[in-house]
Structure formats: structure tokens, C-alpha cells
Write an enzyme that holds these catalytic residues in place. Sequence first.
Site, PDB file in Angstrom:
ATOM      1  N   ILE A   1       3.014   2.640   2.508  1.00 30.47           N
ATOM      2  CA  ILE A   1       3.967   2.560   3.661  1.00 30.47           C
ATOM      3  C   ILE A   1       4.270   1.383   1.913  1.00 30.47           C
ATOM      4  CG2 ILE A   1       4.497   2.176   5.477  1.00 30.47           C
ATOM      5  CD1 ILE A   1       2.624   3.117   6.822  1.00 30.47           C
ATOM      6  N   GLY A   2       3.627   0.406   1.906  1.00 32.75           N
ATOM      7  CA  GLY A   2       4.878  -0.436   1.571  1.00 32.75           C
ATOM      8  C   GLY A   2       5.410  -0.429   0.205  1.00 32.75           C
TER       9      GLY A   2
ATOM     10  N   HIS B   1       1.916   3.285  20.585  1.00 31.51           N
ATOM     11  CA  HIS B   1       2.057   4.007  19.796  1.00 31.51           C
ATOM     12  C   HIS B   1       1.115   5.041  19.905  1.00 31.51           C
ATOM     13  CE1 HIS B   1       2.848   6.135  15.923  1.00 31.51           C
ATOM     14  NE2 HIS B   1       2.252   5.233  14.922  1.00 31.51           N
TER      15      HIS B   1
ATOM     16  N   ARG C   1     -12.821   0.538  17.922  1.00 26.49           N
ATOM     17  CA  ARG C   1     -11.228   0.921  18.054  1.00 26.49           C
ATOM     18  C   ARG C   1     -11.673  -1.327  18.253  1.00 26.49           C
ATOM     19  NH1 ARG C   1      -7.397   4.605  19.271  1.00 26.49           N
ATOM     20  NH2 ARG C   1      -8.397   6.336  18.908  1.00 26.49           N
TER      21      ARG C   1
ATOM     22  N   GLY D   1       0.515  -0.782  -0.109  1.00 20.95           N
ATOM     23  CA  GLY D   1       0.255  -0.089   0.476  1.00 20.95           C
ATOM     24  C   GLY D   1       0.827   1.197  -0.117  1.00 20.95           C
TER      25      GLY D   1
ATOM     26  N   ARG E   1       7.876  13.465  14.759  1.00 24.47           N
ATOM     27  CA  ARG E   1       7.069  14.619  14.752  1.00 24.47           C
ATOM     28  C   ARG E   1       7.388  15.336  16.258  1.00 24.47           C
ATOM     29  NH1 ARG E   1       2.141   9.864  13.782  1.00 24.47           N
ATOM     30  NH2 ARG E   1       2.582   9.934  11.799  1.00 24.47           N
TER      31      ARG E   1
HETATM   32  N1  APR Z   1      -1.540  -9.846   3.067  1.00 22.21           N
HETATM   33  C1  APR Z   1      -1.106  -9.089   3.167  1.00 22.21           C
HETATM   34  N2  APR Z   1      -0.899  -7.558   2.481  1.00 22.21           N
HETATM   35  C2  APR Z   1      -2.588  -7.228   2.900  1.00 22.21           C
HETATM   36  C3  APR Z   1      -3.751  -7.920   3.377  1.00 22.21           C
HETATM   37  C4  APR Z   1      -2.408  -9.671   3.975  1.00 22.21           C
HETATM   38  N3  APR Z   1      -3.718 -10.539   4.337  1.00 22.21           N
HETATM   39  N4  APR Z   1      -4.704  -7.645   4.122  1.00 22.21           N
HETATM   40  C5  APR Z   1      -4.245  -6.022   3.296  1.00 22.21           C
HETATM   41  N5  APR Z   1      -3.776  -6.370   2.615  1.00 22.21           N
HETATM   42  C6  APR Z   1      -2.483  -4.541   2.085  1.00 22.21           C
HETATM   43  C7  APR Z   1      -3.881  -3.786   1.598  1.00 22.21           C
HETATM   44  O1  APR Z   1      -4.434  -4.705   0.243  1.00 22.21           O
HETATM   45  C8  APR Z   1      -2.979  -2.668   1.660  1.00 22.21           C
HETATM   46  O2  APR Z   1      -2.354  -2.904   0.404  1.00 22.21           O
HETATM   47  O3  APR Z   1      -2.140  -3.531   3.332  1.00 22.21           O
HETATM   48  C9  APR Z   1      -2.294  -2.550   2.263  1.00 22.21           C
HETATM   49  C10 APR Z   1      -1.976  -2.038   3.627  1.00 22.21           C
HETATM   50  O4  APR Z   1      -1.696  -0.725   2.536  1.00 22.21           O
HETATM   51  P1  APR Z   1      -2.656   0.993   3.061  1.00 22.21           P
HETATM   52  O5  APR Z   1      -3.750   0.461   2.833  1.00 22.21           O
HETATM   53  O6  APR Z   1      -2.114   2.305   2.074  1.00 22.21           O
HETATM   54  O7  APR Z   1      -1.617   1.350   4.010  1.00 22.21           O
HETATM   55  P2  APR Z   1      -0.462   1.946   5.027  1.00 22.21           P
HETATM   56  O8  APR Z   1      -0.811   3.876   4.289  1.00 22.21           O
HETATM   57  O9  APR Z   1      -0.073   1.350   3.503  1.00 22.21           O
HETATM   58  O10 APR Z   1      -0.448   1.901   5.977  1.00 22.21           O
HETATM   59  C11 APR Z   1      -0.690   0.002   6.725  1.00 22.21           C
HETATM   60  O11 APR Z   1       0.442   0.476   8.497  1.00 22.21           O
HETATM   61  O12 APR Z   1       0.974   2.523   9.915  1.00 22.21           O
HETATM   62  C12 APR Z   1      -0.133   1.697   9.692  1.00 22.21           C
HETATM   63  O13 APR Z   1      -2.245   2.376  10.373  1.00 22.21           O
HETATM   64  C13 APR Z   1      -1.435   2.329   9.083  1.00 22.21           C
HETATM   65  O14 APR Z   1      -1.863  -0.506  10.247  1.00 22.21           O
HETATM   66  C14 APR Z   1      -1.154   0.634   8.816  1.00 22.21           C
HETATM   67  C15 APR Z   1      -0.458   0.368   7.755  1.00 22.21           C
END
Ligand code: APR
Length: 309
Positions: free
Chosen positions: A14-15, A176, A89, A12, A152
Site C-alpha cells: 500500500i505504501g 471495517h 484475531r 509495503g 467495492r
Molecule cells: N514501523 C514501520 N513499518 C513497519 C513496522 C514498523 N514498526 N512494522 C512493519 N512495517 C512495515 C513492513 O516492513 C511492511 O513494509 O509495514 C509494511 C506493510 O506492508 P505490506 O506487508 O506490504 O502490507 P500492505 O498490503 O501495504 O498493508 C498494510 O494496511 O490494509 C492494511 O491490512 C493491511 O494492515 C495492513 C496494512
Amino acid sequence: MARKKIALIGAGNIGGTLAHLAALKGLGDIVLFDVVEGVPQGKALDLSQCGPVEGFDATITGSNDYADIAGADVIIVTAGIARKPGMSRDDLVRTNADIVKQVSLQIKQHCPNAIVLVVSNPLDVMCWVAKQVTGFPRERVIGMAGVLDTARYRSFLAEALDVSVEDIQAMVLGGHGDTMVPLISYTTVSGIPVSQLLDKAKLDKIVDRTRNGGAEIVAFLKTGSAYYAPSAAAVQMVESIALDKKRVLPCAAWLEGEYGMSGLFLGVPCKLGRSGLEKIIEVDLTREERDALAKSADAVREPMAAVKL
Ligand code: APR
């Protein structure tokens, strides 16, 4: 020397940003994994095409098959969902715990020797899920929160003091969440205690803003949460591990008696090197800071009760 292999679970916001930063820093070859088909492959291709411009040789591949993470030295878990309207939550904790549980089972199977950095929220609880399910020792399951919260805090202090962010040394401990504990007694500007430079009212305001730092960004973005600084923070931890830098950074670590607590993950000063968490450093705290840390631990334990492993 063989390049390190870094697996990112969750492609996503962060990834994707993590993959970019890790490639720019030359930390290793990268595998982006996600359950959504096409997204990790598309992002990996796009990121790979930065290589000729940025000058990195790392390979970046995308996958929906866990077999492709085999052999990873470091794994960063960002899989999860964001809290949706109407979701409590506890519902979020259960949903993300299920996701992190599935991910952890796969890590255990394909990468039994990897070091796992957890980023998914609620962070301290997700670290616990990852540790319990993988069965890895605490040296190899570490959570990213403190570096971000401290970044931050440092950036707000630098702004208030009109000095370089580089000259602010600080550490934010605890869970956190809004009970996190910025250590004012250890905050300095090039060695000068911050309390000599800012009055209590101003410091209290900055501490408050730090505690709500994530929410402040979510309120602007509306959909999604912060990802540039969280990615930068996680990459700093990976760098310390991959290059065996032995940096002392605030990270979520499994406590076994440190700070008088056991059986939970909490943000504490950690030394990170080639074996992962190499040491938890115990520092003297003021009575106020100790009380705040205990309160923060309570806030971490509470949602753990909602999770069945
Ligand atoms: N296995 C692998 N990936 C998964 C799964 C799973 N079972 N379920 C969901 N995902 C993937 C989603 O498809 C998505 O691409 O996790 C990714 C999450 O990405 P975003 O929704 O863009 O979130 P992001 O901003 O990257 O944050 C990820 O980190 O800081 C924390 O609160 C934030 O929990 C969140 C996480």
C-alpha cells in the site's frame, strides 16, 4: 506556495502504491518510511524515475530514520503485518497495536501538528491506538475504510446494473469488517433509488459480497491483501485534505455522541478539508440500519479489549 509534505509509514504494497498515486496527482513531496532497510530507498528511487515519464516534480525519498518525517502535513500509516496461519484475531490485534503504538509515538515526537490517516488493520482499533498514543484531537486522526468499502459496493452495483460506476452514489458506514453497513436507503443511480432498479435478493447478495470484499481478494492472492483500491481510497482522502476540497466521504472517525455513540472509531459520513475531519454528518437511518450500526460498533469494541496501551 510550498508543496505539502506527505509521510508514508510503511513502504509495503500500500505504501508504494500510495506514493505513486500521490505523486501522479501532484499532492506533494513524499517520504516513504519503513523499518526494513533498503526497501523504502529502493522504492523511492524507482518511483522518482517515473517523474520524467509521468511529468511530476514531487520529490520521493525513502528512509529508515523517523527524523525524516519531520514537517509532514499528512501522514498515512500502513505499517503492520498481515495475519499469519495459526494466528488468532486477538494476536493480530496485539501485534499491530504494538506497531501502530511505536509509530504513533514517533509521529507525536516529530510531527506534532500533522493530520494522521490510518490504514493498518484492524482499522477501527488501530485508529483508536493512534489517537490515544499521539493525543491528537479527533480532527487529526482519521481512518480509511469507508471509501474503500463503498468503492467495492459501487463497483458491484455498476456491474449488476450495467451502468457507469461514476453514476452510483453510495455510502458504507460502520466498522471495517463483516459487520459494515452499506446504506441501501441512500444508494442511488444518478439520483434514482437503487431499490427501484434491483430487487432485494440481488441487493442482499451485493451487500454480502461487499462485506467480504477484502477476503475475496485475499483468497485469490493467497499471500498479502488488496492494495490498489485501498491506496486509491486513501489518496482520495489526502486529496480532499491537501486541496481543502471539503469532500463528504465515509471515514472512520472518533465518535463523541454522534449516532448515539461515544468512545470508539466507526465509519460515518465525514467532511474532509484543510483541518482534517471538519465535520461528522449525521443522517437519518432506518431502524434496520441503526441496529446494524450498533452491532458493528459492538464488533469494533470487542478487540479493543485485547489491547493494552
Ligand atoms: N514501523 C514501520 N513499518 C513497519 C513496522 C514498523 N514498526 N512494522 C512493519 N512495517 C512495515 C513492513 O516492513 C511492511 O513494509 O509495514 C509494511 C506493510 O506492508 P505490506 O506487508 O506490504 O502490507 P500492505 O498490503 O501495504 O498493508 C498494510 O494496511 O490494509 C492494511 O491490512 C493491511 O494492515 C495492513 C496494512
